[in-house]
Design a protein around this motif. Structure first.
Motif, PDB file in Angstrom:
ATOM      1  N   MET A 158      30.153  50.654  50.322  1.00 60.20           N
ATOM      2  CA  MET A 158      29.162  50.943  49.292  1.00 60.20           C
ATOM      3  C   MET A 158      29.830  51.195  47.935  1.00 60.20           C
ATOM      4  N   THR A 159      30.917  51.961  47.961  1.00 58.70           N
ATOM      5  CA  THR A 159      31.586  52.291  46.709  1.00 58.70           C
ATOM      6  C   THR A 159      32.147  51.039  46.036  1.00 58.70           C
ATOM      7  N   SER A 160      32.734  50.130  46.828  1.00 57.06           N
ATOM      8  CA  SER A 160      33.290  48.918  46.217  1.00 57.06           C
ATOM      9  C   SER A 160      32.186  48.041  45.645  1.00 57.06           C
ATOM     10  N   PHE A 161      31.012  48.007  46.295  1.00 56.12           N
ATOM     11  CA  PHE A 161      29.886  47.253  45.739  1.00 56.12           C
ATOM     12  C   PHE A 161      29.464  47.860  44.415  1.00 56.12           C
ATOM     13  N   LEU A 162      29.328  49.177  44.376  1.00 56.04           N
ATOM     14  CA  LEU A 162      28.945  49.851  43.137  1.00 56.04           C
ATOM     15  C   LEU A 162      29.960  49.552  42.043  1.00 56.04           C
ATOM     16  N   GLN A 163      31.235  49.612  42.376  1.00 58.62           N
ATOM     17  CA  GLN A 163      32.282  49.380  41.387  1.00 58.62           C
ATOM     18  C   GLN A 163      32.252  47.951  40.853  1.00 58.62           C
ATOM     19  N   SER A 164      31.745  47.016  41.650  1.00 57.26           N
ATOM     20  CA  SER A 164      31.683  45.622  41.195  1.00 57.26           C
ATOM     21  C   SER A 164      30.650  45.423  40.091  1.00 57.26           C
ATOM     22  N   LEU A 165      29.789  46.400  39.881  1.00 59.85           N
ATOM     23  CA  LEU A 165      28.763  46.313  38.849  1.00 59.85           C
ATOM     24  C   LEU A 165      29.266  46.720  37.461  1.00 59.85           C
ATOM     25  N   ALA A 166      30.491  47.208  37.394  1.00 59.04           N
ATOM     26  CA  ALA A 166      31.027  47.735  36.133  1.00 59.04           C
ATOM     27  C   ALA A 166      31.309  46.633  35.117  1.00 59.04           C
ATOM     28  N   LEU A 167      31.210  47.015  33.860  1.00 57.66           N
ATOM     29  CA  LEU A 167      31.649  46.144  32.772  1.00 57.66           C
ATOM     30  C   LEU A 167      33.130  45.830  32.964  1.00 57.66           C
ATOM     31  N   PRO A 168      33.626  44.778  32.328  1.00 54.18           N
ATOM     32  CA  PRO A 168      35.061  44.463  32.453  1.00 54.18           C
ATOM     33  C   PRO A 168      35.936  45.619  31.962  1.00 54.18           C
ATOM     34  N   ALA A 169      37.097  45.769  32.589  1.00 51.39           N
ATOM     35  CA  ALA A 169      38.019  46.853  32.238  1.00 51.39           C
ATOM     36  C   ALA A 169      38.387  46.824  30.764  1.00 51.39           C
ATOM     37  N   TYR A 170      38.420  45.633  30.171  1.00 50.98           N
ATOM     38  CA  TYR A 170      38.767  45.503  28.756  1.00 50.98           C
ATOM     39  C   TYR A 170      37.860  46.375  27.879  1.00 50.98           C
ATOM     40  N   VAL A 171      36.590  46.425  28.201  1.00 51.03           N
ATOM     41  CA  VAL A 171      35.633  47.206  27.399  1.00 51.03           C
ATOM     42  C   VAL A 171      36.019  48.676  27.394  1.00 51.03           C
ATOM     43  N   PHE A 172      36.432  49.179  28.547  1.00 50.60           N
ATOM     44  CA  PHE A 172      36.783  50.590  28.660  1.00 50.60           C
ATOM     45  C   PHE A 172      38.171  50.908  28.123  1.00 50.60           C
ATOM     46  N   SER A 173      39.065  49.929  28.147  1.00 49.51           N
ATOM     47  CA  SER A 173      40.451  50.207  27.781  1.00 49.51           C
ATOM     48  C   SER A 173      40.705  50.167  26.279  1.00 49.51           C
ATOM     49  N   LYS A 174      39.816  49.583  25.530  1.00 52.79           N
ATOM     50  CA  LYS A 174      39.977  49.497  24.075  1.00 52.79           C
ATOM     51  C   LYS A 174      38.947  50.409  23.402  1.00 52.79           C
ATOM     52  N   PRO A 175      39.385  51.384  22.610  1.00 49.63           N
ATOM     53  CA  PRO A 175      38.418  52.318  22.022  1.00 49.63           C
ATOM     54  C   PRO A 175      37.357  51.643  21.152  1.00 49.63           C
ATOM     55  N   ALA A 176      37.759  50.661  20.371  1.00 54.54           N
ATOM     56  CA  ALA A 176      36.773  49.992  19.508  1.00 54.54           C
ATOM     57  C   ALA A 176      35.722  49.282  20.346  1.00 54.54           C
ATOM     58  N   ALA A 177      36.149  48.597  21.397  1.00 55.72           N
ATOM     59  CA  ALA A 177      35.195  47.891  22.262  1.00 55.72           C
ATOM     60  C   ALA A 177      34.276  48.878  22.972  1.00 55.72           C
ATOM     61  N   ALA A 178      34.850  49.968  23.465  1.00 53.39           N
ATOM     62  CA  ALA A 178      34.063  50.959  24.200  1.00 53.39           C
ATOM     63  C   ALA A 178      32.992  51.600  23.316  1.00 53.39           C
ATOM     64  N   ILE A 179      33.320  51.838  22.067  1.00 53.47           N
ATOM     65  CA  ILE A 179      32.372  52.484  21.148  1.00 53.47           C
ATOM     66  C   ILE A 179      31.395  51.472  20.552  1.00 53.47           C
ATOM     67  N   LEU A 180      31.909  50.316  20.174  1.00 46.62           N
ATOM     68  CA  LEU A 180      31.044  49.326  19.514  1.00 46.62           C
ATOM     69  C   LEU A 180      30.054  48.652  20.464  1.00 46.62           C
ATOM     70  N   LEU A 181      30.387  48.540  21.744  1.00 42.99           N
ATOM     71  CA  LEU A 181      29.465  47.890  22.679  1.00 42.99           C
ATOM     72  C   LEU A 181      28.121  48.618  22.758  1.00 42.99           C
ATOM     73  N   PRO A 182      28.085  49.906  23.088  1.00 44.29           N
ATOM     74  CA  PRO A 182      26.770  50.558  23.130  1.00 44.29           C
ATOM     75  C   PRO A 182      26.100  50.632  21.768  1.00 44.29           C
ATOM     76  N   LEU A 183      26.897  50.807  20.695  1.00 46.98           N
ATOM     77  CA  LEU A 183      26.309  50.832  19.355  1.00 46.98           C
ATOM     78  C   LEU A 183      25.633  49.507  19.018  1.00 46.98           C
ATOM     79  N   SER A 184      26.327  48.404  19.272  1.00 46.62           N
ATOM     80  CA  SER A 184      25.754  47.100  18.915  1.00 46.62           C
ATOM     81  C   SER A 184      24.588  46.730  19.829  1.00 46.62           C
ATOM     82  N   LEU A 185      24.698  47.013  21.121  1.00 49.83           N
ATOM     83  CA  LEU A 185      23.584  46.705  22.028  1.00 49.83           C
ATOM     84  C   LEU A 185      22.364  47.577  21.711  1.00 49.83           C
ATOM     85  N   GLY A 186      22.598  48.861  21.473  1.00 46.25           N
ATOM     86  CA  GLY A 186      21.489  49.764  21.135  1.00 46.25           C
ATOM     87  C   GLY A 186      20.807  49.364  19.841  1.00 46.25           C
TER      88      GLY A 186
END
Length: 189
Positions: free
Chosen positions: A1-29
């Motif tokens: 179950m946990t591995s299935f849930l983890q497969s739903l995550a955004l790509p690691a790149y989004v989380f590893s770069k501060p600009a991407a992590a912050i700008l993604l929710p800002l731009s989508l919102g």
């Protein structure tokens, strides 16, 4: 179950770069906000019966901008603290948190079209209750990875609680159907 849930995550790149992590929710919102036509949303908001303590419509944009930036920062911080941990449990919690973050972001982005676009307050209330539960669990998971990330989510949790009250209250006061609420300038049946 946990591995299935983890497969739903955004790509690691989004989380590893501060600009991407912050700008993604800002731009989508902001994109969802623009797509639902803020001028029409504000006008419709004023036409609906509101529960006590409802804030002015102009307040939502600045508040959500701050909350989107904070949630993005929290996602970056939790990911970068946890993914490099020597503890396998912390790494697993980090990956689970990334999936929960992705799910909550989807629920968050679905709310405005449900509430304003489709005028479905019951569906919007179900969505925001799911969002609130997901955020609470996400904050709990992140508290085991990085306390700063978890505390960064607390204002978002508080606002989501308040928004749940507003959404449910507005739906209740308007009989669960906004389509029957007359629009400004329209003739009532």
């Amino acid at each position: 179950m946990t591995s299935f849930l983890q497969s739903l995550a955004l790509p690691a790149y989004v989380f590893s770069k501060p600009a991407a992590a912050i700008l993604l929710p800002l731009s989508l919102g902001n994109g969802i906000g623009i797509a639902t036509r803020p001028d029409k949303s504000k006008q419709r908001y004023r036409q609906l019966k509101q529960p006590p303590l409802n804030p002015p419509a102009w307040l939502f944009g600045p508040v959500w901008t701050c909350l989107y930036a904070a949630m993005g920062y929290a996602s970056w911080r939790a990911w970068n603290t946890g993914i490099n941990s020597f503890s396998l449990e912390t790494v697993e919690l980090t990956k689970t948190g990334a999936a929960l973050y992705t799910i909550q972001l989807g629920l968050n982005l679905a709310w405005m079209p449900l509430f304003f676009g489709m005028e479905r307050p019951i569906a919007a209330t179900v969505d925001i209750i799911a969002l609130l539960g997901t955020n609470a669990y996400l904050t709990y998971v992140w508290s085991k990875v990085d306390t700063v990330a978890a505390w960064t989510m607390v204002p978002y949790l508080g606002w989501t609680c308040f928004a749940t009250y507003l959404c449910a209250g507005c739906g209740y006061l308007n009989n669960g159907d906004f389509s029957k609420v007359p629009r400004k300038g329209a003739k009532a049946n």
